[in-house]
Design a protein around this motif. Structure first.
Motif: not given
Length: 330
Positions: A252-258, A297-301, A311-321
């Motif tokens: 889904k991250i790749w889809t948003d970037l495309f 993107t691979m590094w961010a994933i 760390n139990g920390k969830y990063t939202c996909r929209s934030v990564i994009v």
């Protein structure tokens, strides 16, 4: 300072592998018992078998310079005109009482403080006539070699006047030979548009060396009761290809970037195919930015995955994009 560093590394290697490695770097890796080699040393020595590199770092690229004779094997090492005596004089080798002895062991008298008068072949039985004639030829060769008790035996690189190997000269010789076929994938990974830490991660991914759960399991680092399933989808084994591309969370991250670039693309089955396709642009003209986005993107994933697991920390996909978009243009 550099000299001290070299001496320190030398002492570490000698203390760890000293007797097992005496003169063995001149020979093919297959001549060494595998039990005496770590996986790192095996890979280093295998370089000598690569066709395009063998004439630069292979067995014939090194020679012994005789010193006190304590490190050189009399019969196994090519110290006389690049000859290996056990192969040149097989009868002598079979009858020799000290087949594994050093050159110094064959000196007569054995005490180097005394005047060196000759060489003793240390045979258990007299040689047949033909072989005795060959042994005489060997004695003639040996007369031109004298030991020096104040000098260690040295391994010299034949392509340098001082006998010292350096990477720059090795590369120059390979390139000038015209025998080297340069693969395409290094330019895909190592280019100026990508930060070094991201490029290193990309390279490790191509080498299947990222410590995902599948890799850790196959290397027996995870215990049998630890899960190998993907931390995001929990449906499939966490392989490198799955985590970075095919997981429903990652895809889904790749889809948003495309969508950002206004095109559609089906992710290929492997990181290698992905890397080539992405590097070549797929019709996108903004190559400088494009070539950074894929590895970044691979590094961010990967970073998001580690934050979630450790760390139990969830990063939202929209934030990564969003972060990828911002960092691409910085």
């Amino acid at each position: 300072m550099n000299c001290n560093k070299q001496q320190l590394w030398k002492s570490i290697v000698v203390s760890s592998f000293g007797s097992a490695f005496r003169g063995k770097l001149l020979n093919n890796v297959e001549s060494l018992p595998s039990s005496q080699l770590s996986s790192i040393w095996k890979e280093i020595l295998k370089i000598q078998k690569i066709e395009t590199l063998s004439f630069v770092v292979g067995a014939n690229s090194w020679k012994w310079v005789l010193g006190n004779g304590s490190k050189i094997s009399f019969l196994y090492d090519p110290w006389i005109d690049n000859l290996i005596l056990k192969d040149e004089f097989p009868a002598l080798f079979l009858l020799c009482r000290s087949q594994n002895a050093s050159v110094a062991h064959f000196l007569y008298p054995s005490d180097m403080s005394m005047l060196q008068t000759g060489w003793e072949l240390l045979l258990s039985l007299p040689l047949p006539l033909y072989d005795s004639l060959k042994a005489s030829d060997l004695q003639v060769l040996l007369t031109s070699y004298k030991l020096n008790e104040h000098q260690e035996d040295l391994v010299m690189w034949v392509h340098d006047s001082k006998g010292v190997y350096n990477v720059a000269d090795g590369i120059r010789i390979i390139l000038n030979s015209g025998n080297l076929v340069i693969p395409e994938w290094p330019k895909v990974v190592w280019n100026n548009n990508v930060p070094s830490k991201v490029a290193l991660f990309h390279w490790l991914a191509l080498k299947n060396s990222i410590p995902v759960r599948d890799v850790l399991s196959r290397r027996h680092i995870l215990s049998v009761d630890q899960s190998t399933f993907c931390a995001w989808c929990l449906n499939e084994v966490e392989t490198i290809d799955h985590l970075l591309m095919h997981c429903s969370w990652s895809s889904k991250i790749w889809t948003d970037l495309f969508r950002w670039w206004n095109f559609r693309w089906v992710l290929p089955e492997s990181i290698l195919l992905f890397s080539f396709d992405w590097y070549n642009g797929m019709g996108i003209k903004a190559n400088k930015f494009w070539r950074l986005i894929g590895p970044a993107t691979m590094w961010a994933i990967w970073i998001a995955r580690n934050d979630y697991i450790f760390n139990g920390k969830y990063t939202c996909r929209s934030v990564i994009v969003c972060n990828i978009k911002l960092k691409t243009f910085l």
